[in-house]
Design a protein around this motif. Structure first.
Motif, PDB file in Angstrom:
ATOM      1  N   GLN A 174     -13.337  15.965  -3.579  1.00 30.50           N
ATOM      2  CA  GLN A 174     -13.153  16.755  -2.355  1.00 30.50           C
ATOM      3  C   GLN A 174     -12.669  18.163  -2.680  1.00 30.50           C
ATOM      4  O   GLN A 174     -13.109  19.139  -2.054  1.00 30.50           O
ATOM      5  N   TYR A 175     -11.786  18.292  -3.646  1.00 28.47           N
ATOM      6  CA  TYR A 175     -11.306  19.625  -4.023  1.00 28.47           C
ATOM      7  C   TYR A 175     -12.455  20.493  -4.512  1.00 28.47           C
ATOM      8  O   TYR A 175     -12.561  21.676  -4.140  1.00 28.47           O
ATOM      9  N   HIS A 187     -21.678  21.111  -8.457  1.00 26.71           N
ATOM     10  CA  HIS A 187     -21.758  20.053  -9.458  1.00 26.71           C
ATOM     11  C   HIS A 187     -20.508  20.010 -10.315  1.00 26.71           C
ATOM     12  O   HIS A 187     -19.971  21.055 -10.692  1.00 26.71           O
ATOM     13  N   LEU A 188     -20.072  18.807 -10.609  1.00 29.43           N
ATOM     14  CA  LEU A 188     -19.054  18.604 -11.632  1.00 29.43           C
ATOM     15  C   LEU A 188     -19.765  18.566 -12.981  1.00 29.43           C
ATOM     16  O   LEU A 188     -20.778  17.898 -13.142  1.00 29.43           O
ATOM     17  N   LEU A 192     -18.640  11.699  -5.931  1.00 29.07           N
ATOM     18  CA  LEU A 192     -19.278  13.011  -5.879  1.00 29.07           C
ATOM     19  C   LEU A 192     -20.336  13.061  -4.785  1.00 29.07           C
ATOM     20  O   LEU A 192     -20.401  14.022  -4.001  1.00 29.07           O
ATOM     21  N   ARG A 193     -21.183  12.039  -4.730  1.00 25.81           N
ATOM     22  CA  ARG A 193     -22.240  12.018  -3.721  1.00 25.81           C
ATOM     23  C   ARG A 193     -21.666  12.034  -2.309  1.00 25.81           C
ATOM     24  O   ARG A 193     -22.242  12.651  -1.399  1.00 25.81           O
ATOM     25  N   GLY A 208     -30.559   8.268 -11.397  1.00 22.50           N
ATOM     26  CA  GLY A 208     -30.068   9.341 -10.541  1.00 22.50           C
ATOM     27  C   GLY A 208     -28.576   9.577 -10.612  1.00 22.50           C
ATOM     28  O   GLY A 208     -27.989  10.157  -9.696  1.00 22.50           O
ATOM     29  N   LEU A 209     -27.959   9.165 -11.723  1.00 24.36           N
ATOM     30  CA  LEU A 209     -26.523   9.377 -11.861  1.00 24.36           C
ATOM     31  C   LEU A 209     -26.209  10.827 -12.246  1.00 24.36           C
ATOM     32  O   LEU A 209     -25.145  11.344 -11.897  1.00 24.36           O
TER      33      LEU A 209
END
Length: 765
Positions: A26-27, A35-36, A77-78, A224-225
């Motif tokens: 969320q941050y 993207h991370l 993330l998604r 799709g990861l």
């Protein structure tokens, strides 16, 4: 394929695992990242703080939480609309704990008969596998423990049927030989990463090895990861282009960037099927904008000479085993003599001004290196001429291995040695940088940015990574010194008289580091100075530490902190340059975030950050502080801005930098149509050299450069932006809004545009 709008790098590690990382989702969305971007996630040496020493590429690291934790991270993330970019390490595997690497353990146990023998680049013709781990040439401390041979904490397998007798007799029957660690550089018979014996090269050019070592990574792609892959150090591979083609074929819709170190003026091989580099080239261009090229300090030695000497030095000191392997491929030396052949190879490698060629691409680089080598050593001209046809034949094993060696020589000789010795201005001593290139003029920057937009618009840009030698804000503060070179020379001269060191080059690094990172903890500096001095290999080294010199450095550092007058002088000078450093920090950050390419934010650098080289730049990040500060900013400065907004000052809190980062990232994510082009925007007037501006197609970046000179000249005065079309209001829009402050900007005068901060991000309408 859709490339990220931006990435945020997180050093996932055992004490900050995948589940902890999932808590950042969320941050990162609130910050504006799309993207991370994670450190390597495959099983690494137990306790590894970075993950680049992979020991089993077939599984997600259990220390990080395993495959189930990766699934949870992706789900988190998604849920926030974010994707994942993974860092992979195809070139090498970790050996520090042999038992942790099942493939290497099997090779030690079964030798050439191991089913994994083909995974590693081992020269079996020279005899048993050489393992340089002993603290002395003696084997007296070996012991047998069941089916293992032990040397203190080190464990090695015993082949079946060879365990009878004394430990020394058992050792003599194995497929490996344990030798004194000092013998490794001379006797090693497996390819390694650079000069790191604990990292063994992997033969991913073999389709079977590629398939086995990439099965897990490609599962992530297939399921799709992951949305992107960052490839670590492709230059060590036998055939980087072939490897990347195979990876692209297996992941055709994945964003793909490579950690390719480009030297000044060097293009990325156009035939590579990638989206770009990881951005060290952009780092050099952006940082250079904020360095005043008017009066560079005079060096004691030309940079090119220093770099050449250090490359020659590491060839003889670190890479004799690699030279011997090349010489064996050459065969009988004939009239040239074996020493001449190795000298010729050393001279050729030392004269490469890039990491490596990718023949036939880059043949002109080899030819120029050969020309210089012949001039420097006429006595080797015959050997060089004789070697040239084989060293440029991409079907020749000698050519392929020589290309792998030159990158290692550049990395160890220049990046890891010369850049710690040639210290006239350490802000320039960065990966892929050119310390002799004192500043980048705006026209040069615009040309490079326009080229990036045309050729590699989806390549990564960066200012800080886990490999940079100092954090971006340290470099930004050091850039201030380029505007006050005479004052800095006088100040430093006084300090050196009070607290001298015997190594004048190291003194330069010492005092620049202090003012660039101040305030900074004494223990962090002590660790950094020890590493920097040993890397320089001048007054001390890793192989032969000089206790007297290192004690003297520690004593000088202690004096800075204990001597009240000296400490206050250092603090006062740092305070003098800090506001200008903050201006540079905001400027270079906004440029990097909005220029062509995909911007990356290294963990924690959304606030002021005074890290030095690793492991200092992998210290824990206070994400709670950043999360709370961002929430407070959003409450005080709503998106609409305007009257009543409480804008943060440019002060020690770093809130202004967080504001710049979050607003720029959000704009790139939410309004990508504003970033579809690139045009320089001129500033005209008495202070025009202090501004840099460009239009990305609706988003207009404006930043201050050389702030000391701007202040000395009385500010912006009559200087204003000159937009395409000739006027401030034009056919596109009647008003501009600063996305950082929400303030309407109705005048092209830079005194108005930059009334709040030394930077602005203007949007039409």
């Amino acid at each position: 394929m859709t490339s990220p709008s931006s990435t945020y790098r997180v050093q996932v590690r055992p004490d900050f695992d995948l589940d902890t990382t999932a808590g950042l989702a969320q941050y990162l969305r609130d910050l504006g990242a799309s993207h991370l971007y994670s450190a390597p996630l495959l099983a690494a040496t137990p306790g590894s703080p970075h993950g680049y020493d992979v020991v089993d590429p077939r599984v997600v690291s259990p220390q990080l939480g395993g495959a189930a934790a990766l699934d949870r991270l992706v789900a988190a993330l998604r849920a926030q609309g974010l994707g994942l970019v993974a860092d992979i390490v195809p070139n090498h595997m970790g050996l520090f704990q042999p038992a942790a690497n099942p493939m290497w353990w099997d090779v030690l146990k079964h030798g050439r008969g191991s089913r994994y023998a083909g995974w590693f680049d081992i020269d079996w013709e020279t005899g048993p596998l050489v393992v340089p781990v002993l603290g002395s040439p003696s084997l007296d401390d070996l012991r047998v423990d069941g089916d293992e041979l032990r040397y203190f904490e080190h464990r090695f397998p015993i082949a079946e049927g060879t365990g009878e007798g004394t430990p020394q007799q058992v050792h003599g029957r194995q497929h490996y030989r344990l030798v004194h660690w000092r013998e490794g550089n001379e006797r090693l018979n497996y390819r390694r990463f650079f000069a790191v014996t604990e990292l063994a090269g992997v033969r991913v050019e073999d389709p079977a090895v590629f398939a086995a070592t990439h099965a897990e990574i490609l599962r992530w792609v297939r399921e799709g990861l992951v949305d992107g892959i960052r490839v670590d150090h492709p230059d060590g591979l036998r055939d980087p282009g072939g490897y990347l083609a195979r990876l692209r074929a297996a992941a055709p819709d994945t964003w793909l960037v490579v950690e390719k170190i480009l030297e000044r003026g060097e293009p990325l091989p156009p035939q590579w099927p990638v989206d770009g580099t990881t951005g060290y080239d952009a780092l050099a261009e952006v940082c250079g904008l904020f360095i005043d090229p008017a009066s560079p300090p005079a060096p004691e030695t030309p940079w090119d000479d220093e770099a050449h000497e250090r490359k020659l030095d590491v060839m003889g000191r670190l890479f004799p085993a690699e030279l011997h392997r090349l010489a064996r491929l050459i065969g009988p030396a004939g009239s040239a003599g074996e020493d001449d052949v190795e000298d010729a190879l050393s001279q050729l490698a030392a004269n490469f001004d890039i990491y490596r060629t990718y023949l036939p691409y880059g043949r002109e680089v080899f030819d120029e290196a050969a020309r210089r080598a012949r001039e420097q050593r006429p006595d080797l001209a015959g050997a060089i001429e004789a070697l040239a046809p084989r060293l440029t034949d991409q079907d020749d094993e000698l050519c392929l291995r020589f290309q792998q060696l030159t990158g290692a020589v550049m990395a160890k000789g220049v990046e890891d040695t010369a850049m710690y010795r040639w210290n006239r201005f350490i802000a320039l001593n960065e990966v892929g940088g050119d310390p002799s290139r004192f500043g980048v003029e705006p026209d040069e920057f615009h040309e490079a940015a326009a080229r990036r937009h045309r050729e590699w618009p989806a390549g990564m840009t960066t200012l800080s990574t886990h490999d940079t030698k100092r954090g971006e804000d340290v470099r930004a503060r050091l850039a201030v010194l380029s505007e006050i070179t005479a004052e800095w020379a006088a100040v430093q001269q006084g300090w050196r008289a009070v607290a001298p060191l015997s190594d004048s080059s190291f003194e330069e690094l010492f005092w620049q580091t202090l003012v660039g990172a101040w305030p900074v903890e004494q223990e962090r500096l002590r660790r950094y100075f020890t590493k920097a001095a040993r890397e320089a290999n001048r007054s001390t080294s890793w192989d032969a530490p000089d206790a007297a010199f290192e004690d003297a450095v520690e004593a000088t550092l202690a004096r800075v902190f204990a001597d009240e007058e000296l400490r206050e002088e250092v603090a006062a000078f740092a305070a003098r340059i800090t506001p200008f450093g903050w201006s540079n920090s905001l400027g270079q950050k906004l440029v990097q975030l909005t220029m062509p390419g995909v911007p990356d934010v290294y963990q924690g650098t959304e606030l002021w950050e005074n890290s030095l080289v690793d492991p200092d730049n992998r210290r824990p990040v206070d994400f709670a502080e950043r999360r709370d500060l961002l929430a407070a900013l959003d409450a005080a400065v709503p998106p609409a801005g305007g009257a009543g907004s409480a804008l943060p000052p440019v002060d020690v809190s770093g809130a202004a930098k967080l504001l710049v980062v979050s607003r720029a990232l959000r704009l790139r994510r939410d309004r990508p149509e504003l970033f579809g082009g690139y045009r320089p925007v001129a500033a005209v007037g008495s202070a025009e050299r202090h501004a840099v501006a460009f239009d990305r197609g609706g988003a207009l970046t404006v930043v201050t450069r050389l702030p000391v000179g701007l202040a000395a000249g009385g500010g912006w005065g009559d200087t204003e932006l000159k937009l395409p079309g000739g006027g401030w209001t034009d056919a596109w829009a009647d008003t501009w809004t600063d996305a950082l402050t929400g303030r309407a900007v109705a005048s092209p005068a830079l005194g108005d545009v930059l009334a709040t901060y030394p930077v602005a991000l203007l949007v039409r309408g």
